[in-house]
Design a protein around this motif. Structure first.
Motif, PDB file in Angstrom:
ATOM      1  N   GLY A 162      -2.000   0.992  -5.651  1.00 27.09           N
ATOM      2  CA  GLY A 162      -2.327   0.032  -6.982  1.00 27.09           C
ATOM      3  C   GLY A 162      -1.373   0.120  -7.753  1.00 27.09           C
ATOM      4  O   GLY A 162      -0.009   0.193  -7.456  1.00 27.09           O
ATOM      5  N   GLN A 163      -1.540  -0.354  -8.825  1.00 24.14           N
ATOM      6  CA  GLN A 163      -0.169  -0.581  -9.846  1.00 24.14           C
ATOM      7  C   GLN A 163       0.410   0.694 -10.246  1.00 24.14           C
ATOM      8  O   GLN A 163       1.682   0.636 -10.396  1.00 24.14           O
ATOM      9  CB  GLN A 163      -0.915  -1.175 -11.342  1.00 24.14           C
ATOM     10  N   ARG A 164      -0.437   1.833 -10.275  1.00 24.80           N
ATOM     11  CA  ARG A 164       0.397   3.039 -10.513  1.00 24.80           C
ATOM     12  C   ARG A 164      -0.475   4.387  -9.850  1.00 24.80           C
ATOM     13  O   ARG A 164       0.187   5.445  -9.766  1.00 24.80           O
ATOM     14  CB  ARG A 164       0.371   3.474 -11.961  1.00 24.80           C
ATOM     15  N   THR A 165      -1.416   4.006  -9.201  1.00 21.41           N
ATOM     16  CA  THR A 165      -2.204   5.070  -8.431  1.00 21.41           C
ATOM     17  C   THR A 165      -2.444   4.805  -7.052  1.00 21.41           C
ATOM     18  O   THR A 165      -2.272   3.438  -6.705  1.00 21.41           O
ATOM     19  CB  THR A 165      -3.813   5.175  -9.300  1.00 21.41           C
ATOM     20  N   LEU A 166      -2.907   5.491  -6.234  1.00 16.49           N
ATOM     21  CA  LEU A 166      -3.303   5.164  -4.863  1.00 16.49           C
ATOM     22  C   LEU A 166      -4.967   5.559  -4.698  1.00 16.49           C
ATOM     23  O   LEU A 166      -5.256   6.649  -5.185  1.00 16.49           O
ATOM     24  CB  LEU A 166      -2.491   6.239  -4.073  1.00 16.49           C
ATOM     25  N   VAL A 167      -5.402   4.551  -3.915  1.00 13.06           N
ATOM     26  CA  VAL A 167      -6.795   4.974  -3.591  1.00 13.06           C
ATOM     27  C   VAL A 167      -6.841   5.552  -2.305  1.00 13.06           C
ATOM     28  O   VAL A 167      -6.411   5.023  -1.126  1.00 13.06           O
ATOM     29  CB  VAL A 167      -7.637   3.622  -3.666  1.00 13.06           C
ATOM     30  N   GLN A 168      -7.226   6.971  -2.018  1.00 11.41           N
ATOM     31  CA  GLN A 168      -7.349   7.462  -0.944  1.00 11.41           C
ATOM     32  C   GLN A 168      -8.723   7.576  -0.406  1.00 11.41           C
ATOM     33  O   GLN A 168      -9.830   7.763  -1.142  1.00 11.41           O
ATOM     34  CB  GLN A 168      -6.865   9.151  -0.945  1.00 11.41           C
ATOM     35  N   ARG A 169      -8.881   6.887   0.952  1.00  9.62           N
ATOM     36  CA  ARG A 169     -10.193   6.962   1.484  1.00  9.62           C
ATOM     37  C   ARG A 169      -9.971   7.562   2.885  1.00  9.62           C
ATOM     38  O   ARG A 169      -8.966   7.368   3.619  1.00  9.62           O
ATOM     39  CB  ARG A 169     -10.653   5.638   1.867  1.00  9.62           C
ATOM     40  N   VAL A 170     -10.894   8.595   2.990  1.00 10.95           N
ATOM     41  CA  VAL A 170     -10.654   9.590   4.285  1.00 10.95           C
ATOM     42  C   VAL A 170     -11.853   9.499   4.775  1.00 10.95           C
ATOM     43  O   VAL A 170     -13.195   9.904   4.327  1.00 10.95           O
ATOM     44  CB  VAL A 170     -10.561  11.085   3.826  1.00 10.95           C
ATOM     45  N   THR A 171     -12.117   9.458   6.209  1.00 10.37           N
ATOM     46  CA  THR A 171     -13.348   9.485   7.074  1.00 10.37           C
ATOM     47  C   THR A 171     -13.250  10.552   8.150  1.00 10.37           C
ATOM     48  O   THR A 171     -12.231  10.690   8.829  1.00 10.37           O
ATOM     49  CB  THR A 171     -13.493   8.039   7.900  1.00 10.37           C
ATOM     50  N   ILE A 172     -14.106  11.461   8.058  1.00 10.30           N
ATOM     51  CA  ILE A 172     -14.215  12.439   8.904  1.00 10.30           C
ATOM     52  C   ILE A 172     -15.440  12.634  10.038  1.00 10.30           C
ATOM     53  O   ILE A 172     -16.293  12.287   9.630  1.00 10.30           O
ATOM     54  CB  ILE A 172     -14.543  13.877   8.112  1.00 10.30           C
ATOM     55  N   ASP A 173     -15.039  12.641  11.320  1.00 11.10           N
ATOM     56  CA  ASP A 173     -15.976  12.455  12.408  1.00 11.10           C
ATOM     57  C   ASP A 173     -15.886  14.035  12.775  1.00 11.10           C
ATOM     58  O   ASP A 173     -15.070  14.728  13.052  1.00 11.10           O
ATOM     59  CB  ASP A 173     -15.236  11.759  13.707  1.00 11.10           C
ATOM     60  N   ALA A 174     -17.165  14.775  12.561  1.00  6.03           N
ATOM     61  CA  ALA A 174     -17.413  15.909  12.583  1.00  6.03           C
ATOM     62  C   ALA A 174     -18.523  16.326  13.844  1.00  6.03           C
ATOM     63  O   ALA A 174     -19.230  15.246  14.151  1.00  6.03           O
ATOM     64  CB  ALA A 174     -18.087  16.655  11.479  1.00  6.03           C
ATOM     65  N   GLN A 175     -18.259  17.283  14.623  1.00  3.46           N
ATOM     66  CA  GLN A 175     -19.324  17.740  15.479  1.00  3.46           C
ATOM     67  C   GLN A 175     -19.717  19.325  15.425  1.00  3.46           C
ATOM     68  O   GLN A 175     -18.660  20.168  15.406  1.00  3.46           O
ATOM     69  CB  GLN A 175     -18.710  17.481  16.939  1.00  3.46           C
ATOM     70  N   ILE A 176     -20.958  19.493  15.368  1.00  4.20           N
ATOM     71  CA  ILE A 176     -21.238  20.949  15.307  1.00  4.20           C
ATOM     72  C   ILE A 176     -21.279  21.470  16.697  1.00  4.20           C
ATOM     73  O   ILE A 176     -22.037  20.791  17.645  1.00  4.20           O
ATOM     74  CB  ILE A 176     -22.865  21.007  14.887  1.00  4.20           C
ATOM     75  N   VAL A 422      -1.528   3.404   5.793  1.00  2.52           N
ATOM     76  CA  VAL A 422      -1.151   3.039   4.506  1.00  2.52           C
ATOM     77  C   VAL A 422      -1.210   1.370   4.342  1.00  2.52           C
ATOM     78  O   VAL A 422      -0.401   0.788   5.063  1.00  2.52           O
ATOM     79  CB  VAL A 422       0.341   3.538   4.118  1.00  2.52           C
ATOM     80  N   ASP A 423      -1.984   1.097   3.492  1.00  2.80           N
ATOM     81  CA  ASP A 423      -2.100  -0.456   3.405  1.00  2.80           C
ATOM     82  C   ASP A 423      -1.448  -0.943   2.173  1.00  2.80           C
ATOM     83  O   ASP A 423      -1.563  -0.278   1.073  1.00  2.80           O
ATOM     84  CB  ASP A 423      -3.752  -0.849   3.293  1.00  2.80           C
ATOM     85  N   ALA A 424      -0.613  -1.968   2.443  1.00  2.00           N
ATOM     86  CA  ALA A 424       0.285  -2.718   1.056  1.00  2.00           C
ATOM     87  C   ALA A 424      -0.292  -4.139   0.999  1.00  2.00           C
ATOM     88  O   ALA A 424      -1.253  -4.286   1.804  1.00  2.00           O
ATOM     89  CB  ALA A 424       1.682  -2.532   1.483  1.00  2.00           C
ATOM     90  N   GLU A 425       0.311  -4.600   0.161  1.00  3.13           N
ATOM     91  CA  GLU A 425      -0.168  -6.036  -0.256  1.00  3.13           C
ATOM     92  C   GLU A 425       0.664  -7.241   1.055  1.00  3.13           C
ATOM     93  O   GLU A 425       1.348  -6.661   1.653  1.00  3.13           O
ATOM     94  CB  GLU A 425       0.230  -6.494  -1.600  1.00  3.13           C
ATOM     95  N   ASP A 426       0.136  -8.245   0.903  1.00  2.00           N
ATOM     96  CA  ASP A 426       0.321  -9.004   1.961  1.00  2.00           C
ATOM     97  C   ASP A 426       1.970  -9.660   1.876  1.00  2.00           C
ATOM     98  O   ASP A 426       2.282 -10.197   2.985  1.00  2.00           O
ATOM     99  CB  ASP A 426      -0.397 -10.459   1.925  1.00  2.00           C
ATOM    100  N   LYS A 427       2.518  -9.560   0.781  1.00  2.00           N
ATOM    101  CA  LYS A 427       3.692  -9.969   0.695  1.00  2.00           C
ATOM    102  C   LYS A 427       5.081  -9.221   0.806  1.00  2.00           C
ATOM    103  O   LYS A 427       5.895  -9.015   0.465  1.00  2.00           O
ATOM    104  CB  LYS A 427       3.892 -10.486  -0.960  1.00  2.00           C
ATOM    105  N   GLY A 570       5.545 -13.108 -14.574  1.00  2.00           N
ATOM    106  CA  GLY A 570       4.634 -13.126 -13.404  1.00  2.00           C
ATOM    107  C   GLY A 570       3.387 -12.280 -13.652  1.00  2.00           C
ATOM    108  O   GLY A 570       3.616 -11.226 -14.365  1.00  2.00           O
ATOM    109  N   GLN A 571       2.588 -12.311 -12.833  1.00  2.00           N
ATOM    110  CA  GLN A 571       1.406 -11.425 -12.911  1.00  2.00           C
ATOM    111  C   GLN A 571       1.887 -10.124 -12.116  1.00  2.00           C
ATOM    112  O   GLN A 571       2.512 -10.257 -11.135  1.00  2.00           O
ATOM    113  CB  GLN A 571       0.206 -12.042 -12.085  1.00  2.00           C
ATOM    114  N   PRO A 572       1.342  -9.138 -12.587  1.00  2.00           N
ATOM    115  CA  PRO A 572       1.367  -7.744 -12.147  1.00  2.00           C
ATOM    116  C   PRO A 572       1.017  -7.578 -10.506  1.00  2.00           C
ATOM    117  O   PRO A 572      -0.282  -8.130 -10.485  1.00  2.00           O
ATOM    118  CB  PRO A 572       1.041  -6.990 -13.071  1.00  2.00           C
ATOM    119  N   ARG A 573       1.860  -7.023  -9.543  1.00  2.00           N
ATOM    120  CA  ARG A 573       1.358  -7.165  -8.128  1.00  2.00           C
ATOM    121  C   ARG A 573       1.386  -5.715  -7.982  1.00  2.00           C
ATOM    122  O   ARG A 573       2.422  -5.259  -7.310  1.00  2.00           O
ATOM    123  CB  ARG A 573       2.005  -8.066  -7.435  1.00  2.00           C
TER     124      ARG A 573
END
Length: 672
Positions: A162-176, A422-427, A570-573
């Motif tokens: 993001g502009q100053r932060t990172l959005v962390q998304r974690v997906t866990i596949d678990a098995q008992i 790690v996803d960045a912007e298109d540019k 310019g617009q902040p990216r």
């Protein structure tokens, strides 16, 4: 109990028997309570003094006072201005910021809270008549904290800058595991915490249809079962921002409050102690176990100091001593005792975020969480070189913010298969992806297993572990001009404090560059236009002082206006705000264009300023004037450097994007 001499508040610490010692903190460890910011009136007065000194420094004294008084007073005003600025900066900015980073006071819980928690856990077990299935669920909770890779099959960790932060998304596949799943779903098949196994002939005659019928019969009970699964186990004192825990269908999952979490820990600890002794320790004569339990709960409840220290870590040691000092054979299951000690060791320095997850019939479930993370700004120190030090500070001053950050692989060892995206912007596109400490980390752990295996039959368990543990594996997604980075690893070893190169979990660093044309191309256009105009007008002005028009003065300002508009309006990216090379080139274009416009007006007015003689008689592209020659060279060097950088970055992107892949993949064509 003593009273703190600074704040008047009572402070306590944990004794070995679970009670608390009086503790006194020094004034340097107090929470930040001031220095308050300067009052508005004092700030206004200092600002007025600074403005007055600046006006006096620019305007000077009346001419009748003489030149000596004029320059002496200006020098004195300059000294006073610098001293006042330094004092105002320290008072208004430096001291409040430094004070805000002092250690904060941490009040520990009273000693009787461990007794309250112990009594509450015992009463809860007695009133609810904890079943064997509940005991297995508590064991799953315990093992999921100590051995998370036994349940987590795959983790996909994704970061979005993001502009100053990172959005962390974690997906866990678990098995008992199947044994624990059967114990949870069918508690009637349990006997003293162990599965009733049929004889070998009966097992061989069991058909697949019977197994399917058993699973279908258990599906109804499974819909009512809930597993308390630890999602996150951060260090104590670490805050989790904007946490959202989601099920596979996107619905929010409930999490335990801190009080409920402590109650769960107390029940898990009591269950493990009961299993280790084979009976309820509160009904027997195991006073040592009761005391060890109190110490362990006190350690799990204690709060971390700001510097990461802990008052006590004796609870886990006390539990271990129960097994070491067992001379009468009272401990029936030392494995449960070891598990309890490991649990308290972990929860002394960490805490768990626990979610209530429905248990499916097959024991496999998917759970995800997302949170906001703020990366720490790393400025290159002077020891890395003057150029690196200057570039790091220049990026802040000129507003250039490239996508360049590192991610710790803390989640990699908690699962069998780990993906980091790690996803960045298109540019932007991936420019650098590296993990320098990864190979030494893997080598240290693999050499430890190899050394244990080489010791022979004296340690058969270690040799068996070496033979059954697969070697670690990792791989980066090839760079092909894409905007995302992908890192994959499996069989990632758990960090060990007794291993020199295997203590610290390594980091993966990613750096993204602009996709051409980007801001560098805009800098090339403005720098080239400025160089051409400066040379053209300088060529004319060096031969004819007054061309009879003011158009050149306006033409020379256009590159400055274009550079300011293209580069800074310019617009902040998100994290990418233009490269440092582009920003420096645009600043040079603005300054050289304005300087050329001023030089032209000075020449037209036939002022003696800057009328320097060309001592060497060297002409720069036909320009005789020394001032115009120097300004033209600055503009040409600026345009040449930024053009070279643009061509090099374009070639790099073209090279990465057009490399042939050894796998079948989509292809993009650029044709007429």
């Amino acid at each position: 109990m003593e009273v703190d001499v600074v704040t008047g508040l009572k402070q306590t610490s944990v004794k070995a028997d679970g009670t608390r010692n009086a503790q006194q903190y020094s004034a340097s460890e107090n929470a930040y309570t001031g220095n308050p910011l300067p009052s508005p009136s004092s700030t206004f007065a200092i600002s007025a003094m600074l403005v007055g000194l600046l006006v006096f420094l620019v305007a000077g004294t009346p001419p009748v006072w003489g030149a000596g008084v004029k320059w002496t007073s200006r020098a004195l005003a300059l000294v006073l201005l610098v001293l006042l600025l330094v004092w105002h900066f320290r008072r208004r900015y430096y001291r409040p910021q430094w004070q805000s980073h002092r250690r904060t006071r941490v009040w520990q819980l009273p000693g009787n809270q461990a007794y309250v928690l112990q009594r509450s856990a015992g009463q809860s077990r007695a009133s609810a008549k904890l079943s064997e299935a509940d005991a297995v669920r508590l064991r799953v909770f315990t093992r999921a904290i100590i051995y998370p890779a036994a349940y987590r099959q795959r983790i996909t960790e994704r970061y979005e800058p993001g502009q100053r932060t990172l959005v962390q998304r974690v997906t866990i596949d678990a098995q008992i595991p199947g044994r624990e799943l059967r114990q949870i779903l069918n508690p009637r098949d349990l006997l003293n915490g162990h599965v009733r196994t049929t004889s070998a002939p009966q097992q061989r005659t069991a058909t697949a249809s019977q197994e399917i019928s058993a699973v279908s019969a258990e599906s109804t009970r499974a819909s009512e079962q809930v597993i308390l699964f630890p999602i996150l186990v951060p260090r104590k004192g670490e805050m989790v921002d904007n946490l959202r825990i989601l099920a596979s269908d996107g619905s929010a999952l409930p999490t335990l409050s801190y009080r409920q979490y402590l109650q769960l820990v107390a029940e898990a600890l009591r269950t493990l102690l009961d299993i280790s002794y084979g009976r309820d320790i509160s009904e027997g004569a195991q006073s040592e176990a009761i005391e060890a339990e109190i110490m362990a709960l006190a350690d799990a409840m204690q709060r971390a100091a700001p510097d990461g220290r802990y008052e006590s870590n004796s609870g886990a040691d006390a539990i271990r001593l129960l097994g070491a000092g067992d001379t009468n054979g009272e401990v029936a299951n030392k494995g449960a005792l070891t598990l309890a000690a490991q649990l308290i060791t972990k929860l002394t320095s960490h805490y768990a975020v626990v979610a209530a997850v429905p248990c499916p019939p097959d024991g496999r479930f998917v759970i995800s969480y997302e949170r906001l993370m703020t990366p720490t700004l790393e400025l290159a120190p002077l020891k890395e070189g003057v150029l690196a030090w200057f570039k790091a500070r220049a990026r802040l001053f000129f507003g250039s913010r490239p996508v360049d950050f590192s991610v710790s692989l803390d989640n990699a060892w908690t699962t069998q298969s780990y993906h980091l995206v790690v996803d960045a912007e298109d540019k932007v596109f991936v420019g650098v992806q590296e993990a320098p400490a990864l190979i030494p980390y893997f080598t240290a752990h693999w050499n430890r297993l190899a050394k244990s295996a080489a010791e022979g039959d004296s340690q058969p368990i270690a040799r068996a572990a070496r033979l059954t543990t697969p070697p670690p594996y990792y791989r980066f997604q090839r760079r092909a001009g894409q905007r995302y980075a992908h890192f994959y690893t499996r069989f990632f070893p758990e960090p060990r404090e007794d291993l020199k190169e295997g203590t610290q979990v390594p980091e993966v660093r990613f750096r993204f560059y602009e996709v051409p044309p980007g801001s560098v191309f805009r800098a090339v256009i403005t720098a080239s236009a400025a160089a051409l105009l400066i040379w053209l007008i300088g060529f004319v002005a060096s031969r004819k002082t007054d061309p009879g028009t003011d158009v050149p003065a306006f033409l020379l300002v256009f590159p400055a206006i274009a550079a300011a508009w293209l580069g800074f309006d310019g617009q902040p990216r998100r994290l990418l705000e233009g490269t440092l090379a582009a920003r420096l080139s645009l600043v040079t274009t603005v300054l050289s264009s304005i300087a050329a416009s001023g030089l032209y007006m000075i020449n037209k007015a036939q002022l003696p300023h800057l009328a320097w003689d060309n001592f060497f008689g060297i002409q720069v592209l036909g320009i005789d004037s020394l001032a115009w020659s120097a300004l033209t060279m600055v503009a040409i060097v600026n345009a040449s450097c930024i053009s070279y950088i643009y061509l090099a970055r374009t070639w790099e992107f073209m090279h990465l994007s057009s490399r042939p892949s050894q796998f079948d993949s989509p292809k993009e064509f650029l044709v007429d």
